[in-house]
Scaffold this motif. Structure first.
Motif, mmCIF file in Angstrom:
data_model
loop_
_atom_site.group_PDB
_atom_site.id
_atom_site.type_symbol
_atom_site.label_atom_id
_atom_site.label_comp_id
_atom_site.label_asym_id
_atom_site.label_seq_id
_atom_site.Cartn_x
_atom_site.Cartn_y
_atom_site.Cartn_z
ATOM 1 N N ILE A 170 0.838 -1.207 0.000
ATOM 2 C CA ILE A 170 0.000 0.000 0.000
ATOM 3 C C ILE A 170 0.871 1.255 0.000
ATOM 4 N N ASN A 171 1.875 1.260 0.865
ATOM 5 C CA ASN A 171 2.747 2.445 0.935
ATOM 6 C C ASN A 171 3.478 2.672 -0.381
ATOM 7 N N LEU A 172 3.925 1.581 -0.985
ATOM 8 C CA LEU A 172 4.629 1.694 -2.262
ATOM 9 C C LEU A 172 3.703 2.278 -3.335
ATOM 10 N N LEU A 173 2.497 1.727 -3.416
ATOM 11 C CA LEU A 173 1.538 2.201 -4.422
ATOM 12 C C LEU A 173 1.217 3.677 -4.194
ATOM 13 N N ARG A 174 1.025 4.013 -2.949
ATOM 14 C CA ARG A 174 0.687 5.402 -2.625
ATOM 15 C C ARG A 174 1.832 6.347 -3.001
ATOM 16 N N ASN A 175 3.049 5.946 -2.660
ATOM 17 C CA ASN A 175 4.195 6.824 -2.942
ATOM 18 C C ASN A 175 4.370 7.063 -4.429
ATOM 19 N N VAL A 176 4.201 6.018 -5.220
ATOM 20 C CA VAL A 176 4.370 6.176 -6.670
ATOM 21 C C VAL A 176 3.341 7.175 -7.208
ATOM 22 N N CYS A 177 2.092 7.065 -6.755
ATOM 23 C CA CYS A 177 1.042 7.992 -7.220
ATOM 24 C C CYS A 177 1.337 9.416 -6.768
ATOM 25 N N SER A 178 1.757 9.569 -5.513
ATOM 26 C CA SER A 178 2.028 10.917 -4.998
ATOM 27 C C SER A 178 3.177 11.558 -5.753
ATOM 28 N N GLU A 179 4.233 10.793 -5.997
ATOM 29 C CA GLU A 179 5.384 11.368 -6.703
ATOM 30 C C GLU A 179 4.997 11.813 -8.109
ATOM 31 N N ALA A 180 4.202 10.992 -8.789
ATOM 32 C CA ALA A 180 3.793 11.348 -10.162
ATOM 33 C C ALA A 180 2.931 12.612 -10.137
ATOM 34 N N ALA A 181 2.048 12.716 -9.144
ATOM 35 C CA ALA A 181 1.177 13.900 -9.060
ATOM 36 C C ALA A 181 2.003 15.143 -8.784
ATOM 37 N N GLN A 182 3.006 14.989 -7.927
ATOM 38 C CA GLN A 182 3.872 16.118 -7.596
ATOM 39 C C GLN A 182 4.630 16.587 -8.837
ATOM 40 N N LYS A 183 5.149 15.634 -9.583
ATOM 41 C CA LYS A 183 5.904 15.956 -10.795
ATOM 42 C C LYS A 183 5.000 16.710 -11.778
ATOM 43 N N ARG A 184 3.757 16.238 -11.897
ATOM 44 C CA ARG A 184 2.811 16.886 -12.815
ATOM 45 C C ARG A 184 2.559 18.337 -12.413
ATOM 46 N N SER A 185 2.380 18.536 -11.101
ATOM 47 C CA SER A 185 2.060 19.910 -10.685
ATOM 48 C C SER A 185 3.276 20.820 -10.882
ATOM 49 N N LEU A 186 4.489 20.283 -10.745
ATOM 50 C CA LEU A 186 5.678 21.101 -10.984
ATOM 51 C C LEU A 186 5.822 21.455 -12.457
#
Ligand SMILES: O=C(CO)[C@H](O)[C@H](O)COP(=O)(O)O
Length: 188
Positions: A170-186
């Motif tokens: 769960i933590n792994l899946l969550r981290n991957v999604c969060s990182e991708a979202a962060q990259k998109r917003s940047l």
């Protein structure tokens, strides 16, 4: 970022995970049913926060969206693999979440359909603030493809339930999604 373990209501694992992770439950009812109109009120009464129906299952999506809102729930709109994303687009401004199925609805443990990713990417480009969910065959091997395409919500069943360490998956899946979202917003 929302993370949606696909586990049956009241399952002891989900209850224990919710306690351990300190999450407020958010109940999105993904209704893989015909005549979804008939379950709106019962789900609202049962405490659902969001009601997700299949575009293929109704002749009047507009009326159903209105009814869901009037019953105090958010609206999710799902499409099966064979349904093009253009069919969903006219409703995108009226919904909270678009759900792109990455398997044929039916059962767990099916193979992830990577060829659904262009749909996710197209939706993310056209509707930057829409919640976009993927469901079917999502786990550590496939999650990054969904996140990179633009999904910010994932459903994962087998990958979590078959693991000896569900929490780390769960933590792994969550981290991957969060990182991708962060990259998109940047990149915006
Ligand atoms: O409801 C589904 C299909 O109808 C889901 O895709 C499924 O339950 C998710 O599980 P998995 O991660 O094993 O694909």
């Amino acid at each position: 970022m929302h993370f949606v373990p696909n586990i049956t209501f009241g399952h002891p694992v989900v209850e224990s995970l919710q306690k351990q992770l300190g999450q407020d439950p958010f109940f999105d009812m993904h209704m893989m049913v015909s005549r979804p109109e008939q379950w709106v009120k019962p789900m609202a009464v049962a405490g659902a926060n969001q009601y997700t129906f299949h575009l293929e299952a109704t002749e009047n999506p507009g009326a159903l969206i209105k009814d869901i809102r009037e019953n105090g729930m958010k609206v999710g709109l799902a499409i099966k693999p064979g349904t093009t994303v253009e069919y969903l687009a006219p409703w995108a401004h009226q919904i909270d979440m678009a759900l792109v199925m990455t398997v044929e609805p039916g059962f767990r443990g099916q193979k992830f359909m990577e060829d659904m990713m262009p749909k996710v990417h197209w939706l993310r480009t056209q509707f930057p603030s829409l919640d976009i969910e993927v469901d079917g065959g999502v786990g550590p091997d496939t999650n990054h493809k969904c996140a990179e395409a633009g999904a910010n919500m994932i459903v994962s069943g087998s990958a979590i339930m078959r693991s000896e360490d569900p929490r780390s998956v769960i933590n792994l899946l969550r981290n991957v999604c969060s990182e991708a979202a962060q990259k998109r917003s940047l990149n915006r």
